[in-house]
Design a protein around this motif. Structure first.
Motif, PDB file in Angstrom:
ATOM      1  N   TYR A   1      -6.511   6.975 -11.910  1.00 36.74           N
ATOM      2  CA  TYR A   1      -5.077   7.159 -12.139  1.00 36.74           C
ATOM      3  C   TYR A   1      -4.407   8.054 -11.103  1.00 36.74           C
ATOM      4  N   GLN A   2      -4.958   8.080  -9.899  1.00 39.17           N
ATOM      5  CA  GLN A   2      -4.318   8.815  -8.814  1.00 39.17           C
ATOM      6  C   GLN A   2      -4.006   7.834  -7.687  1.00 39.17           C
ATOM      7  N   ILE A   3      -2.924   8.104  -6.987  1.00 43.49           N
ATOM      8  CA  ILE A   3      -2.400   7.172  -6.000  1.00 43.49           C
ATOM      9  C   ILE A   3      -2.176   7.911  -4.683  1.00 43.49           C
ATOM     10  N   GLU A   4      -2.608   7.304  -3.586  1.00 49.20           N
ATOM     11  CA  GLU A   4      -2.392   7.911  -2.279  1.00 49.20           C
ATOM     12  C   GLU A   4      -1.181   7.291  -1.607  1.00 49.20           C
ATOM     13  N   THR A   5      -0.470   8.126  -0.871  1.00 47.31           N
ATOM     14  CA  THR A   5       0.608   7.666   0.002  1.00 47.31           C
ATOM     15  C   THR A   5       0.240   8.152   1.390  1.00 47.31           C
ATOM     16  N   VAL A   6      -0.041   7.209   2.284  1.00 53.41           N
ATOM     17  CA  VAL A   6      -0.431   7.541   3.655  1.00 53.41           C
ATOM     18  C   VAL A   6       0.689   7.080   4.578  1.00 53.41           C
ATOM     19  N   THR A   7       1.188   8.009   5.378  1.00 54.13           N
ATOM     20  CA  THR A   7       2.233   7.697   6.343  1.00 54.13           C
ATOM     21  C   THR A   7       1.629   7.817   7.737  1.00 54.13           C
ATOM     22  N   VAL A   8       1.480   6.666   8.387  1.00 50.07           N
ATOM     23  CA  VAL A   8       0.909   6.642   9.735  1.00 50.07           C
ATOM     24  C   VAL A   8       2.036   6.910  10.723  1.00 50.07           C
ATOM     25  N   ILE A   9       1.829   7.916  11.605  1.00 49.12           N
ATOM     26  CA  ILE A   9       2.906   8.366  12.485  1.00 49.12           C
ATOM     27  C   ILE A   9       2.586   8.224  13.973  1.00 49.12           C
ATOM     28  N   GLY A  10       1.432   7.672  14.305  1.00 51.84           N
ATOM     29  CA  GLY A  10       1.050   7.551  15.712  1.00 51.84           C
ATOM     30  C   GLY A  10       1.932   6.562  16.456  1.00 51.84           C
ATOM     31  N   THR A  11       2.230   6.902  17.707  1.00 51.19           N
ATOM     32  CA  THR A  11       3.012   6.001  18.559  1.00 51.19           C
ATOM     33  C   THR A  11       2.736   6.342  20.022  1.00 51.19           C
ATOM     34  N   ILE A  12       2.821   5.325  20.856  1.00 50.46           N
ATOM     35  CA  ILE A  12       2.683   5.503  22.312  1.00 50.46           C
ATOM     36  C   ILE A  12       3.508   4.399  22.968  1.00 50.46           C
ATOM     37  N   THR A  13       4.170   4.747  24.077  1.00 48.53           N
ATOM     38  CA  THR A  13       5.013   3.767  24.778  1.00 48.53           C
ATOM     39  C   THR A  13       4.507   3.486  26.188  1.00 48.53           C
TER      40      THR A  13
ATOM     41  N   ASN B   1      -3.779   7.782  16.485  1.00 58.23           N
ATOM     42  CA  ASN B   1      -2.883   7.232  15.473  1.00 58.23           C
ATOM     43  C   ASN B   1      -2.958   8.154  14.255  1.00 58.23           C
ATOM     44  N   LEU B   2      -2.214   9.244  14.308  1.00 59.29           N
ATOM     45  CA  LEU B   2      -2.259  10.278  13.275  1.00 59.29           C
ATOM     46  C   LEU B   2      -1.522   9.832  12.017  1.00 59.29           C
ATOM     47  N   PHE B   3      -1.777  10.546  10.918  1.00 60.87           N
ATOM     48  CA  PHE B   3      -1.147  10.206   9.641  1.00 60.87           C
ATOM     49  C   PHE B   3      -1.077  11.428   8.750  1.00 60.87           C
ATOM     50  N   THR B   4      -0.234  11.335   7.720  1.00 64.82           N
ATOM     51  CA  THR B   4      -0.166  12.354   6.676  1.00 64.82           C
ATOM     52  C   THR B   4      -0.561  11.699   5.359  1.00 64.82           C
ATOM     53  N   VAL B   5      -1.086  12.504   4.437  1.00 66.22           N
ATOM     54  CA  VAL B   5      -1.558  11.983   3.151  1.00 66.22           C
ATOM     55  C   VAL B   5      -1.007  12.846   2.024  1.00 66.22           C
TER      56      VAL B   5
ATOM     57  N   THR C   1     -11.080  14.105   5.117  1.00 67.93           N
ATOM     58  CA  THR C   1     -11.438  14.000   6.522  1.00 67.93           C
ATOM     59  C   THR C   1     -10.525  12.953   7.144  1.00 67.93           C
ATOM     60  N   ASP C   2      -9.742  13.377   8.136  1.00 62.05           N
ATOM     61  CA  ASP C   2      -8.854  12.459   8.847  1.00 62.05           C
ATOM     62  C   ASP C   2      -9.651  11.783   9.955  1.00 62.05           C
ATOM     63  N   ASP C   3      -9.598  10.470  10.000  1.00 61.95           N
ATOM     64  CA  ASP C   3     -10.220   9.710  11.071  1.00 61.95           C
ATOM     65  C   ASP C   3      -9.110   8.889  11.727  1.00 61.95           C
ATOM     66  N   PRO C   4      -8.405   9.494  12.699  1.00 63.23           N
ATOM     67  CA  PRO C   4      -7.263   8.794  13.286  1.00 63.23           C
ATOM     68  C   PRO C   4      -7.724   7.594  14.097  1.00 63.23           C
ATOM     69  N   GLY C   5      -6.917   6.572  14.056  1.00 64.85           N
ATOM     70  CA  GLY C   5      -7.192   5.424  14.912  1.00 64.85           C
ATOM     71  C   GLY C   5      -6.799   5.764  16.345  1.00 64.85           C
ATOM     72  N   VAL C   6      -6.976   4.788  17.227  1.00 68.19           N
ATOM     73  CA  VAL C   6      -6.648   4.978  18.633  1.00 68.19           C
ATOM     74  C   VAL C   6      -5.622   3.921  19.040  1.00 68.19           C
ATOM     75  N   LEU C   7      -4.577   4.380  19.695  1.00 64.14           N
ATOM     76  CA  LEU C   7      -3.562   3.485  20.252  1.00 64.14           C
ATOM     77  C   LEU C   7      -3.707   3.529  21.773  1.00 64.14           C
ATOM     78  N   LYS C   8      -3.827   2.351  22.385  1.00 64.41           N
ATOM     79  CA  LYS C   8      -4.086   2.309  23.825  1.00 64.41           C
ATOM     80  C   LYS C   8      -3.169   1.284  24.487  1.00 64.41           C
ATOM     81  N   ILE C   9      -2.499   1.741  25.537  1.00 58.22           N
ATOM     82  CA  ILE C   9      -1.684   0.831  26.352  1.00 58.22           C
ATOM     83  C   ILE C   9      -2.296   0.796  27.744  1.00 58.22           C
ATOM     84  N   THR C  10      -2.585  -0.436  28.186  1.00 56.66           N
ATOM     85  CA  THR C  10      -3.178  -0.633  29.507  1.00 56.66           C
ATOM     86  C   THR C  10      -2.088  -1.039  30.500  1.00 56.66           C
ATOM     87  N   PRO C  11      -2.325  -0.800  31.799  1.00 52.21           N
ATOM     88  CA  PRO C  11      -1.318  -1.157  32.801  1.00 52.21           C
ATOM     89  C   PRO C  11      -1.052  -2.674  32.824  1.00 52.21           C
ATOM     90  N   ARG C  12       0.190  -3.008  33.105  1.00 53.04           N
ATOM     91  CA  ARG C  12       0.581  -4.411  33.246  1.00 53.04           C
ATOM     92  C   ARG C  12       0.235  -4.829  34.677  1.00 53.04           C
TER      93      ARG C  12
END
Length: 168
Positions: free
Chosen positions: A109-121, A128-132, A149-160
């Motif tokens: 009966y507990q509910i998580e709200t995860v807000t993912v805030i990672g961004t890269i341009t 890819n950080l987040f709050t819980v 334990t936060d396990d952030p994802g990875v956001l990667k932009i490669t050269p065009r």
């Protein structure tokens, strides 16, 4: 937890006890197997300390007083992993909203709200950080009952790649 009685004489045992009770929280119960009493609770105990009290027991030639003691409930372990993503540079931000609980689970009966805030341009790599926030059904914040334990994802932009033509 269990309570074991010993010290009986003349082949006597704890079976003579018929009136044993305890209190720790709503939903507690006591069962007996031989000289061992097992105390269980169906209540959800949150992180913190609880005082456990027992009534005195007496029967025939024996009298016991079980001392009050403290039960400490630690934080529940939980690992949350944010999604990862990659793309070739196009001038727009790269985000990835997904996440999953990869180890542990929420209490009933507990509910998580995860807000993912990672961004890269621009070209590069970013976490890819987040709050819980974890809430119970009444909307109370119970996040502090968890060791997250936060396990952030990875956001990667490669050269065009750019094509260059040469002319003679």
């Amino acid at each position: 937890y269990t309570i074991t009685f010993s010290g009986f004489v003349n082949s006597e045992s704890v079976t003579a006890f018929t009136d044993y009770s305890m209190s720790v929280n709503q939903g507690s119960s006591v069962s007996r197997s031989g000289n061992v009493y097992t105390v269980t609770t169906s209540a959800t105990l949150v992180k913190g300390s609880y005082t456990i009290t027992h009534t005195s027991i007496s029967s025939g030639n024996y009298s016991f007083t079980i001392p009050t003691f403290a039960l400490t409930v630690g934080a529940k372990a939980l690992t949350i992993t944010a999604g990862s993503a990659s793309k070739t540079y196009d001038g727009t931000p790269l985000t990835k909203d997904g996440y999953e609980i990869t180890d542990g689970s929420l209490a009933p009966y507990q509910i998580e709200t995860v807000t993912v805030i990672g961004t890269i341009t621009d070209v590069g790599v970013a976490y890819n950080l987040f709050t819980v926030v974890i809430e119970d059904l009444d909307g109370n914040d119970v996040t502090s009952n968890y060791d997250i334990t936060d396990d952030p994802g990875v956001l990667k932009i490669t050269p065009r790649p750019i094509k260059i033509k040469t002319y003679d």
